[in-house]
Write a protein that holds these residues in place. Sequence first.
Motif, PDB file in Angstrom:
ATOM      1  N   LEU A   1     -13.092   0.684  -1.252  1.00 19.31           N
ATOM      2  CA  LEU A   1     -12.218   0.842  -2.357  1.00 19.31           C
ATOM      3  C   LEU A   1     -11.749   2.437  -2.172  1.00 19.31           C
ATOM      4  CD1 LEU A   1     -11.273  -0.596  -4.119  1.00 19.31           C
ATOM      5  CD2 LEU A   1     -13.401  -0.166  -5.944  1.00 19.31           C
TER       6      LEU A   1
ATOM      7  N   ASN B   1      -9.107   2.624  -0.064  1.00 20.76           N
ATOM      8  CA  ASN B   1      -8.054   2.208  -0.063  1.00 20.76           C
ATOM      9  C   ASN B   1      -7.290   2.533  -1.104  1.00 20.76           C
ATOM     10  OD1 ASN B   1      -7.161   0.108   1.830  1.00 20.76           O
ATOM     11  ND2 ASN B   1      -9.122  -0.643   1.508  1.00 20.76           N
ATOM     12  N   ILE B   2      -8.276   3.674  -2.161  1.00 16.95           N
ATOM     13  CA  ILE B   2      -7.237   3.538  -3.241  1.00 16.95           C
ATOM     14  C   ILE B   2      -6.482   5.506  -2.813  1.00 16.95           C
ATOM     15  CG2 ILE B   2      -7.977   5.823  -5.617  1.00 16.95           C
ATOM     16  CD1 ILE B   2     -10.347   3.349  -6.088  1.00 16.95           C
TER      17      ILE B   2
ATOM     18  N   LEU C   1       0.735   7.207  -0.425  1.00 17.93           N
ATOM     19  CA  LEU C   1       1.549   6.474  -0.483  1.00 17.93           C
ATOM     20  C   LEU C   1       2.807   6.641  -2.060  1.00 17.93           C
ATOM     21  CD1 LEU C   1       1.544   3.358   1.199  1.00 17.93           C
ATOM     22  CD2 LEU C   1       1.874   6.071   2.380  1.00 17.93           C
TER      23      LEU C   1
END
Lengths: 64, 297
Positions: free
Chosen positions: B186, B189-190, B196
């Motif tokens: 988590l 990915n955060i 991005l």
Amino acid sequence: MQHLIKFIFSSTAFAIGFLWPLVAQTLVATNTMPAEPQVWVVAALIVAPFAASAQLRGSWIWVR
Amino acid sequence: MGQVVDQTVTSENWNELTDDQLDVLERKIAGKYLRIVPWGAVVWGFGNTLVWLSLWPLVLLDIMPLWLGFIIATLNCSAAYLPSHEAQHSIIAGKGKPLRWLNELLGHVSLIPFAAPFRFMRATHMEHHKHTNDPDLDVDYGVTARNGWHFLYKSILRRQPGSKGKEAYSAALARTGQNYIMLDALIINIVYISVLFGMAWTGHAIEAALLWWLPKNISLVYIEHYLSWMPHHPGKETSRYGDTRAFKSKLGNIVSMGMQYHIIHHLYPRIPLSLTPAAYRELKPILQRKGCDLGEL
């Protein structure tokens, strides 16, 4: 919190957060469109069908 | 027995050995390649991440053209997994050893370009080793495909948001009581998504796409092709000597990331990647006798 995390990783968030500006900036960088506000509308129109497919059908490319 | 295992195995005498003698000989040969720290992989892992990180200022400051940055970033992302893979198997140092910190640091740092969590990768990869080719328990079983094109097609489908392909990984963590590791995934990915989005909305979407998003996705397909699909194809055998095969890659050993010899890794996961070709050559007569699929290698 769980809803927020789900939204961050959703297709809609990815489309708005990344793909939309990516397409808009690509249109400008490739001289396809001038750097004017209209480019954001065109980029949104390009990204929206993919985002809708991803969010509703679970696939960016329809096939799944 | 001692005399037998000390013999050099040749095509003239290995057929005369019993299965038990072969097992002893196999372990003796494999033992020569164990407990060796692969310093090359350590340098590779840290160096690869440093090069990838350096691309960002170089490209954003217009010192390096974006097209070149994209090519190097794709190579970096493709090369990011294997040093971590060595660390996943504690090849640099096992628990309680003086260099354990380096093993764990390498595992985490080398995966940065790949935006993947080390502990998550290690926990799920161990399940792949335990249950190779088991449709229900092998986390990598989803890559099974009839041929290369079918693999690519399935790989694209697995990346769709509604795909069930990733559920095997979370199921493996739940099954082994390691749900807490999901937090690593988590957080990573955060961070990845935030970079991005942040880059995109500050006018650097193309740079973010070509230095991270696209290289990461290209390398994911590439790595899965050579690490997961090719060595285990057709994915039907689950036995020790049958679940992994050797194969001759048309693109050579470096481009295929050393996976021609992946059968050695599955038999002896703590043999460093760089030593698997030598171990393979020495173990080949035994592997032939065991009925392994060695292809043209």
